[in-house]
Design a protein around this motif. Structure first.
Motif, short mmCIF file in Angstrom:
data_model
loop_
_atom_site.label_atom_id
_atom_site.label_comp_id
_atom_site.label_asym_id
_atom_site.label_seq_id
_atom_site.Cartn_x
_atom_site.Cartn_y
_atom_site.Cartn_z
N ILE A 116 0.84 -1.20 0.00
CA ILE A 116 0.00 0.00 0.00
C ILE A 116 0.88 1.26 0.00
N ALA A 117 2.04 1.17 0.67
CA ALA A 117 2.96 2.32 0.75
C ALA A 117 3.84 2.48 -0.49
N GLY A 118 3.74 1.54 -1.43
CA GLY A 118 4.46 1.72 -2.69
C GLY A 118 5.39 0.61 -3.12
N LEU A 119 5.63 -0.41 -2.29
CA LEU A 119 6.46 -1.53 -2.73
C LEU A 119 5.72 -2.31 -3.81
N ALA A 193 -7.00 -1.60 -3.13
CA ALA A 193 -6.91 -1.31 -4.56
C ALA A 193 -5.45 -1.29 -5.02
N ALA A 194 -4.53 -1.02 -4.09
CA ALA A 194 -3.10 -0.99 -4.44
C ALA A 194 -2.52 -2.38 -4.60
N VAL A 195 -3.24 -3.40 -4.13
CA VAL A 195 -2.71 -4.77 -4.14
C VAL A 195 -3.19 -5.46 -5.41
N THR A 196 -2.47 -5.23 -6.49
CA THR A 196 -2.89 -5.73 -7.81
C THR A 196 -2.19 -7.01 -8.23
N MET A 197 -1.14 -7.40 -7.51
CA MET A 197 -0.36 -8.58 -7.90
C MET A 197 -1.04 -9.87 -7.41
N ALA A 221 -7.64 -8.30 -5.66
CA ALA A 221 -7.84 -8.39 -7.12
C ALA A 221 -7.44 -9.74 -7.68
N GLN A 222 -6.34 -10.30 -7.19
CA GLN A 222 -5.88 -11.61 -7.65
C GLN A 222 -5.59 -12.52 -6.46
N GLY A 223 -6.52 -12.53 -5.52
CA GLY A 223 -6.34 -13.33 -4.32
C GLY A 223 -6.71 -14.78 -4.53
N VAL A 224 -5.88 -15.68 -4.00
CA VAL A 224 -6.18 -17.11 -4.00
C VAL A 224 -5.99 -17.62 -2.58
N LEU A 225 -6.78 -18.61 -2.19
CA LEU A 225 -6.75 -19.13 -0.83
C LEU A 225 -6.21 -20.55 -0.81
N ALA A 226 -5.32 -20.82 0.13
CA ALA A 226 -4.86 -22.19 0.38
C ALA A 226 -5.00 -22.44 1.88
N GLU A 227 -5.70 -23.49 2.24
CA GLU A 227 -5.84 -23.85 3.65
C GLU A 227 -4.92 -25.02 3.98
N ILE A 228 -4.31 -24.94 5.15
CA ILE A 228 -3.39 -25.96 5.61
C ILE A 228 -3.83 -26.40 7.00
N PRO A 229 -3.34 -27.53 7.49
CA PRO A 229 -3.76 -27.98 8.82
C PRO A 229 -3.28 -27.04 9.92
#
Length: 251
Positions: A116-119, A193-197, A221-229
């Protein structure tokens, strides 16, 4: 597999930050959780080695007031979102331009706030994190500030007892930890909105300490979920954490 190398870089105000590195290849900057360290979150249970074997250089700072990094007790050493400022300093000091970024719990929050800060990492990993842990940070922060305020006096039957013992085992300075917590702010949904990757949300099936990982993935925007034990604490000990991170980054 090569050994872990440690160096020190300067964060905000010249504070010495320990940075641990293993492997060779595309850089992955990984941040640990609150009261933890790079050793406990990423090295001890083999996640760093596993990810390095997949072709990455895994770079793991100890956050300010944690691990081998400085833990100053002066309020001036903890301006607003100082962990983000430190993260930016590490990126500059190591000359990172094309890299991936991630973290667990507080490390995930810091990684997202860094974006969000620009990285601009290519990919982002948010471990042990849900939507509420970002947008309703005040409640989570209040719990840990209470642990610090009552440090050393919390009885075994208190829900805060485990956090107190973890602080003790990790040799966390309560004064520095309080100042650090008070410097941290949450994020608003509008900030996402800044998190586009591409972003991996990886969370234990029994972990809702920071709210819903499903809701967080859906807001990105391009979020994917992985659940682990595991729970918030135990999932860090599971091999699946490193496996899912390596799989996501290599895709």
């Amino acid at each position: 597999m090569s050994a872990v190398d440690t160096e020190f870089v300067e964060g905000f105000g010249g504070a010495k930050l320990a940075v641990h590195r293993i492997g060779a290849g595309r850089p992955l900057l990984l941040l640990h959780g609150l009261f933890s360290s790079a050793e406990v979150n990423w090295i001890k249970y083999g996640h760093a080695a596993l990810i390095a074997e997949a072709g990455f250089e895994v770079i793991m700072p100890d956050l300010r007031a944690h691990g081998q990094s400085a833990a100053p007790q002066e309020p001036g050493a903890y301006p607003h979102d100082v962990l983000v400022t430190d993260l930016q300093a590490v990126v500059r000091a190591l000359g990172l331009s094309d890299y991936d970024l991630g973290g667990f719990s507080l490390g995930a929050r810091t990684s997202l706030k860094g974006v969000i800060a620009g990285l601009s990492p290519r990919r982002l990993v948010l471990g042990g994190m849900g939507l509420e842990g970002l947008v309703k940070w005040g409640g989570r922060s209040a719990f840990f500030l209470d642990v610090i305020a009552r440090y050393g006096t919390i009885p075994r039957d208190d829900p805060a007892y485990f956090a107190q013992n973890f602080m003790r085992s990790m040799k966390i300075d309560p004064v520095a930890a309080r100042l650090l917590l008070e410097s941290i702010e949450g994020a608003g949904i509008e900030d996402f909105a800044a998190v586009t990757m591409p972003t991996l949300v990886v969370c234990g099936t029994e972990d809702r300490d920071n709210g819903s990982p499903h809701a967080l993935a859906e807001e990105l925007a391009q979020g994917v979920l992985a659940e682990i034990p595991g729970t918030h604490m135990s999932c860090v000990t599971k091999r699946e954490l490193g496996v899912e991170i390596a799989r996501f980054l290599a895709a």
